[in-house]
Write a protein that holds these residues in place. Structure first.
Motif, PDB file in Angstrom:
ATOM      1  N   GLU A   6       2.954   9.989  -5.825  1.00  0.00           N
ATOM      2  CA  GLU A   6       3.967  10.763  -6.560  1.00  0.00           C
ATOM      3  C   GLU A   6       5.236   9.943  -6.757  1.00  0.00           C
ATOM      4  O   GLU A   6       5.808   9.919  -7.836  1.00  0.00           O
ATOM      5  N   ARG A   7       5.642   9.231  -5.689  1.00  0.00           N
ATOM      6  CA  ARG A   7       6.844   8.396  -5.784  1.00  0.00           C
ATOM      7  C   ARG A   7       6.631   7.227  -6.744  1.00  0.00           C
ATOM      8  O   ARG A   7       7.496   6.916  -7.554  1.00  0.00           O
TER       9      ARG A   7
ATOM     10  N   CYS B  57       0.852  -1.193   0.000  1.00  0.00           N
ATOM     11  CA  CYS B  57       0.000   0.000   0.000  1.00  0.00           C
ATOM     12  C   CYS B  57       0.889   1.246   0.000  1.00  0.00           C
ATOM     13  O   CYS B  57       1.837   1.328   0.785  1.00  0.00           O
ATOM     14  N   VAL B  58       0.588   2.200  -0.894  1.00  0.00           N
ATOM     15  CA  VAL B  58       1.391   3.425  -0.937  1.00  0.00           C
ATOM     16  C   VAL B  58       1.033   4.361   0.216  1.00  0.00           C
ATOM     17  O   VAL B  58       1.711   5.344   0.454  1.00  0.00           O
TER      18      VAL B  58
ATOM     19  N   SER C  86       4.381  14.716 -10.380  1.00  0.00           N
ATOM     20  CA  SER C  86       3.574  15.406  -9.379  1.00  0.00           C
ATOM     21  C   SER C  86       2.103  15.170  -9.710  1.00  0.00           C
ATOM     22  O   SER C  86       1.726  15.073 -10.875  1.00  0.00           O
ATOM     23  N   ILE C  87       1.300  15.047  -8.671  1.00  0.00           N
ATOM     24  CA  ILE C  87      -0.112  14.742  -8.858  1.00  0.00           C
ATOM     25  C   ILE C  87      -0.940  15.905  -8.335  1.00  0.00           C
ATOM     26  O   ILE C  87      -0.824  16.284  -7.173  1.00  0.00           O
TER      27      ILE C  87
ATOM     28  N   CYS D  52      -5.982   5.213   4.285  1.00  0.00           N
ATOM     29  CA  CYS D  52      -4.767   4.929   3.517  1.00  0.00           C
ATOM     30  C   CYS D  52      -4.626   5.886   2.339  1.00  0.00           C
ATOM     31  O   CYS D  52      -3.522   6.296   2.008  1.00  0.00           O
ATOM     32  N   LEU D  53      -5.749   6.242   1.715  1.00  0.00           N
ATOM     33  CA  LEU D  53      -5.687   7.194   0.611  1.00  0.00           C
ATOM     34  C   LEU D  53      -5.202   8.552   1.137  1.00  0.00           C
ATOM     35  O   LEU D  53      -4.366   9.205   0.519  1.00  0.00           O
ATOM     36  N   LEU D  54      -5.709   8.951   2.304  1.00  0.00           N
ATOM     37  CA  LEU D  54      -5.288  10.223   2.895  1.00  0.00           C
ATOM     38  C   LEU D  54      -3.807  10.178   3.285  1.00  0.00           C
ATOM     39  O   LEU D  54      -3.087  11.150   3.109  1.00  0.00           O
ATOM     40  N   MET D  55      -3.365   8.994   3.775  1.00  0.00           N
ATOM     41  CA  MET D  55      -1.947   8.839   4.115  1.00  0.00           C
ATOM     42  C   MET D  55      -1.074   8.922   2.864  1.00  0.00           C
ATOM     43  O   MET D  55      -0.013   9.534   2.884  1.00  0.00           O
ATOM     44  N   ALA D  56      -1.549   8.289   1.784  1.00  0.00           N
ATOM     45  CA  ALA D  56      -0.798   8.314   0.525  1.00  0.00           C
ATOM     46  C   ALA D  56      -0.689   9.752   0.022  1.00  0.00           C
ATOM     47  O   ALA D  56       0.334  10.147  -0.536  1.00  0.00           O
TER      48      ALA D  56
END
Length: 90
Positions: free
Chosen positions: A65-66, A10-11, A71-72, A54-58
Motif C-alpha cells: 500500500e505504501r 523487500c516491502v 489501498s490494495i 515476507c508476502l504475509l509480512m507485507a
C-alpha cells in the motif's frame, strides 16, 4: 571489474537483497496489481523476498500500500499468495 548487482528492499521484511533474488510486484497504468516474473514489464514495481513469510509480512505492515500509494483489496493479496505457491511448487 565485477558487475554491480542492483539492490532492492523487500516491502515485507525490509531487507536489502539483489534484485534477481526477489519477486517484483507490479502496479500497471490501469492500477492492476500482478506478479512480474520477468521483471521487465512497464509500471511501478515493489519487491518482495521469494518467501511466503515476507508476502504475509507485507500484507500485515501494508508495505505494498505504501509503495503504490493506494489501498490494495484482500483479493489481490490472495491472488499473489496463490501465484507464490505455484512458483514454490515448481
Amino acid at each position: 571489474m565485477a558487475k554491480k548487482v542492483p539492490l532492492r528492499q523487500c516491502v515485507g521484511c525490509g531487507e536489502m537483497k539483489g534484485k534477481w533474488d526477489m519477486m517484483r510486484v507490479l502496479k500497471t497504468a490501469e492500477n492492476d496489481i500482478c506478479l512480474d516474473i520477468t521483471g521487465k514489464k512497464n509500471g511501478r514495481g515493489a519487491y518482495v523476498c521469494k518467501s511466503r513469510e515476507c508476502l504475509l509480512m507485507a500484507r500485515k505492515n501494508k508495505g505494498l500500500e505504501r509503495s503504490f500509494k493506494m489501498s490494495i483489496p484482500k483479493e489481490v493479496y490472495d491472488t499473489l499468495e496463490g501465484e507464490f505457491e505455484k512458483l514454490e511448487a515448481e
